[in-house]
Design a protein around this motif. Structure first.
Motif, mmCIF file in Angstrom:
data_model
loop_
_atom_site.group_PDB
_atom_site.id
_atom_site.type_symbol
_atom_site.label_atom_id
_atom_site.label_comp_id
_atom_site.label_asym_id
_atom_site.label_seq_id
_atom_site.Cartn_x
_atom_site.Cartn_y
_atom_site.Cartn_z
ATOM 1 N N GLY A 5 17.750 -6.542 -5.232
ATOM 2 C CA GLY A 5 18.228 -5.168 -5.348
ATOM 3 C C GLY A 5 17.089 -4.167 -5.436
ATOM 4 N N MET A 6 16.051 -4.523 -6.176
ATOM 5 C CA MET A 6 14.891 -3.631 -6.287
ATOM 6 C C MET A 6 14.161 -3.513 -4.958
ATOM 7 S SD MET A 6 13.445 -4.793 -10.037
ATOM 8 C CE MET A 6 12.219 -3.483 -10.107
ATOM 9 N N LEU A 7 14.034 -4.619 -4.236
ATOM 10 C CA LEU A 7 13.358 -4.577 -2.937
ATOM 11 C C LEU A 7 14.156 -3.758 -1.929
ATOM 12 C CD1 LEU A 7 12.122 -8.279 -2.626
ATOM 13 C CD2 LEU A 7 10.817 -6.266 -3.331
ATOM 14 N N CYS A 8 15.475 -3.904 -1.954
ATOM 15 C CA CYS A 8 16.312 -3.122 -1.042
ATOM 16 C C CYS A 8 16.280 -1.643 -1.414
ATOM 17 C CB CYS A 8 17.750 -3.641 -1.069
ATOM 18 S SG CYS A 8 17.985 -5.278 -0.322
ATOM 19 N N ALA A 9 16.295 -1.348 -2.723
ATOM 20 C CA ALA A 9 16.284 0.042 -3.173
ATOM 21 C C ALA A 9 14.992 0.741 -2.772
ATOM 22 C CB ALA A 9 16.475 0.095 -4.687
ATOM 23 N N ARG A 10 13.857 0.061 -2.952
ATOM 24 C CA ARG A 10 12.585 0.700 -2.584
ATOM 25 C C ARG A 10 12.505 0.925 -1.083
ATOM 26 N NH1 ARG A 10 8.484 -2.796 -0.669
ATOM 27 N NH2 ARG A 10 6.817 -1.473 -1.437
ATOM 28 N N ARG A 11 13.126 0.045 -0.309
ATOM 29 C CA ARG A 11 13.121 0.216 1.149
ATOM 30 C C ARG A 11 14.011 1.379 1.574
ATOM 31 N NH1 ARG A 11 10.886 -2.398 5.136
ATOM 32 N NH2 ARG A 11 10.019 -3.831 3.590
ATOM 33 N N LEU A 12 15.085 1.606 0.845
ATOM 34 C CA LEU A 12 16.001 2.694 1.190
ATOM 35 C C LEU A 12 15.542 4.038 0.634
ATOM 36 C CD1 LEU A 12 19.452 0.937 0.619
ATOM 37 C CD2 LEU A 12 18.407 1.531 2.810
ATOM 38 N N LEU B 45 0.821 -1.207 0.000
ATOM 39 C CA LEU B 45 0.000 0.000 0.000
ATOM 40 C C LEU B 45 0.859 1.263 0.000
ATOM 41 C CD1 LEU B 45 -2.806 -1.013 2.535
ATOM 42 C CD2 LEU B 45 -2.918 -0.970 0.035
ATOM 43 N N LEU B 46 2.109 1.149 0.451
ATOM 44 C CA LEU B 46 2.984 2.313 0.510
ATOM 45 C C LEU B 46 3.711 2.553 -0.808
ATOM 46 C CD1 LEU B 46 4.540 1.791 4.065
ATOM 47 C CD2 LEU B 46 2.547 3.169 3.425
ATOM 48 N N GLU B 47 3.992 1.472 -1.528
ATOM 49 C CA GLU B 47 4.683 1.593 -2.815
ATOM 50 C C GLU B 47 4.501 0.288 -3.565
ATOM 51 O OE1 GLU B 47 7.360 1.464 -6.014
ATOM 52 O OE2 GLU B 47 7.417 0.061 -4.335
ATOM 53 N N HIS B 48 4.082 0.344 -4.823
ATOM 54 C CA HIS B 48 3.805 -0.892 -5.544
ATOM 55 C C HIS B 48 4.523 -1.010 -6.872
ATOM 56 C CE1 HIS B 48 0.948 1.938 -7.378
ATOM 57 N NE2 HIS B 48 0.980 1.160 -8.435
ATOM 58 N N ARG B 49 5.093 0.068 -7.399
ATOM 59 C CA ARG B 49 5.718 -0.008 -8.712
ATOM 60 C C ARG B 49 6.982 -0.868 -8.688
ATOM 61 N NH1 ARG B 49 6.173 6.202 -10.302
ATOM 62 N NH2 ARG B 49 6.785 6.219 -8.096
ATOM 63 N N TRP B 50 7.863 -0.617 -7.724
ATOM 64 C CA TRP B 50 9.075 -1.427 -7.605
ATOM 65 C C TRP B 50 8.733 -2.831 -7.118
ATOM 66 C CZ3 TRP B 50 14.518 0.491 -7.108
ATOM 67 C CH2 TRP B 50 14.677 1.757 -7.686
ATOM 68 N N LEU B 51 7.751 -2.918 -6.239
ATOM 69 C CA LEU B 51 7.363 -4.215 -5.689
ATOM 70 C C LEU B 51 6.786 -5.122 -6.775
ATOM 71 C CD1 LEU B 51 7.103 -5.824 -3.004
ATOM 72 C CD2 LEU B 51 4.765 -4.949 -2.861
ATOM 73 N N ARG B 52 6.107 -4.533 -7.746
ATOM 74 C CA ARG B 52 5.456 -5.311 -8.799
ATOM 75 C C ARG B 52 6.466 -6.145 -9.577
ATOM 76 N NH1 ARG B 52 2.363 -1.735 -12.995
ATOM 77 N NH2 ARG B 52 1.233 -1.226 -11.079
ATOM 78 N N TRP B 53 7.667 -5.600 -9.769
ATOM 79 C CA TRP B 53 8.701 -6.323 -10.505
ATOM 80 C C TRP B 53 9.704 -6.997 -9.575
ATOM 81 C CZ3 TRP B 53 7.880 -7.092 -15.467
ATOM 82 C CH2 TRP B 53 7.058 -6.201 -16.153
ATOM 83 N N GLY B 54 10.055 -6.334 -8.505
ATOM 84 C CA GLY B 54 11.089 -6.864 -7.624
ATOM 85 C C GLY B 54 10.687 -8.142 -6.917
ATOM 86 N N SER B 55 9.451 -8.200 -6.413
ATOM 87 C CA SER B 55 9.023 -9.368 -5.654
ATOM 88 C C SER B 55 8.935 -10.630 -6.514
ATOM 89 C CB SER B 55 7.667 -9.085 -4.980
ATOM 90 O OG SER B 55 7.252 -10.192 -4.208
ATOM 91 N N PRO B 56 8.295 -10.598 -7.706
ATOM 92 C CA PRO B 56 8.274 -11.815 -8.530
ATOM 93 C C PRO B 56 9.662 -12.271 -8.949
ATOM 94 C CG PRO B 56 6.588 -10.274 -9.266
ATOM 95 C CD PRO B 56 7.442 -9.536 -8.288
ATOM 96 N N LEU B 57 10.540 -11.335 -9.315
ATOM 97 C CA LEU B 57 11.891 -11.707 -9.717
ATOM 98 C C LEU B 57 12.637 -12.373 -8.565
ATOM 99 C CD1 LEU B 57 13.118 -8.707 -11.891
ATOM 100 C CD2 LEU B 57 12.901 -11.087 -12.608
ATOM 101 N N PHE B 58 12.527 -11.781 -7.384
ATOM 102 C CA PHE B 58 13.231 -12.339 -6.234
ATOM 103 C C PHE B 58 12.713 -13.723 -5.888
ATOM 104 C CE2 PHE B 58 13.160 -13.051 -1.624
ATOM 105 C CZ PHE B 58 14.518 -13.162 -1.395
ATOM 106 N N HIS B 59 11.393 -13.886 -5.822
ATOM 107 C CA HIS B 59 10.831 -15.169 -5.421
ATOM 108 C C HIS B 59 11.069 -16.252 -6.470
ATOM 109 C CE1 HIS B 59 8.657 -12.613 -2.499
ATOM 110 N NE2 HIS B 59 8.650 -13.715 -1.765
ATOM 111 N N LEU B 60 10.952 -15.905 -7.749
ATOM 112 C CA LEU B 60 11.235 -16.882 -8.793
ATOM 113 C C LEU B 60 12.696 -17.321 -8.737
ATOM 114 C CD1 LEU B 60 10.456 -18.462 -11.327
ATOM 115 C CD2 LEU B 60 10.981 -16.417 -12.680
#
Length: 249
Positions: free
Chosen positions: A109-116, A44-59
């Motif tokens: 990297g995308m998940l860490c970047a969005r968190r930072l 809910l706080l940010e979804h653009r980076w999460l949309r790509w970062g989460s599937p890539l990381f989990h796959l």
């Protein structure tokens, strides 16, 4: 070959300590913090980076885990008996593992970047995340570096003759620290960081991997009707809709 005191500490005492913390920590966490047994999503706080970062990381993570199971838990004699030669296994492991590693590193990297970079998410980062993300990143990068340095750009290294032997020995209660003590430094650091990651696992958001909603697929459907709206005298009435089904939440 006799193992030194340092080898016994690093490759026997430390792994068993981390595994004990892993097991006992999960029991403690489940009993004391079931409310916090979650991935603590920040969609809910940010979804653009999460949309790509989460599937890539989990796959990438699923592929890496499968590769580690095949490479560490399955002896070379088993794959050879199945008709998979050393050259074919090595080639497949290197390129499939590299693709999985790239996907996992990119997603992480995308998940860490969005968190930072996202202030609202950064402010919501708790102490367990500050431990998990650096430790997870170090483990992944060390594994990628070991593969690249020795099996992609180097002359090749058969970890199934050393690291795998030590790994299986730990779980069969026949530890062989001498098997890994002669492995390249990057492989040793990767193994040590993985042990620490297992020890930290119960106290971080990683516990959510044990709560996959598999039972949702077998839940019965619910049949519901939309209640007719109450209308004023003389107004056009609203009839009930046709029955609909929805899977139980």
């Amino acid at each position: 070959m006799n193992a030194s005191g340092t080898d016994l500490l690093l490759w026997v005492a430390l792994p068993y300590t981390c595994l004990a913390v892993f097991a006992v920590g999960h029991v403690w966490r489940y009993r004391q913090d079931q409310f916090g047994w979650t991935s603590r999503t920040s969609q809910l706080l940010e979804h653009r980076w999460l949309r790509w970062g989460s599937p890539l990381f989990h796959l990438g993570a699923f592929m890496v885990i499968a590769g580690h199971v095949a490479g560490l838990a399955v002896p070379a004699s088993w794959t050879e008996a199945a008709g998979v030669g050393e050259h074919a296994y090595h080639t497949t492991a290197v390129w499939a593992g590299s693709a999985a590693g790239v996907a996992m590193v990119t997603g992480l990297g995308m998940l860490c970047a969005r968190r930072l970079l996202t202030r609202r998410i950064r402010l919501g980062t708790d102490r367990s995340d500050k431990l998990l993300f650096p430790l997870l990143s170090a483990t992944v990068l060390l594994g990628i570096s070991a593969t690249a340095a020795h099996n992609v750009f180097g002359g090749g290294y058969d970890y199934r003759e050393t690291v795998s032997v030590w790994f299986r020995g730990v779980f069969t209660f026949q530890p062989r620290p001498e098997a890994i003590s002669g492995a390249p430094l990057l492989f040793q650091l990767h193994a040590l960081s993985a042990c620490l990651l297992f020890a930290a696992w119960p106290f971080t958001r990683l516990v959510h991997v044990w709560s996959a909603p598999i039972g949702y697929l077998a839940r019965p459907y619910l049949v519901y009707r939309r209640r007719a709206a109450t209308t004023a005298p003389g107004a056009r009435g609203v009839t009930a809709s046709e029955p609909r089904t929805r899977r139980a939440a």
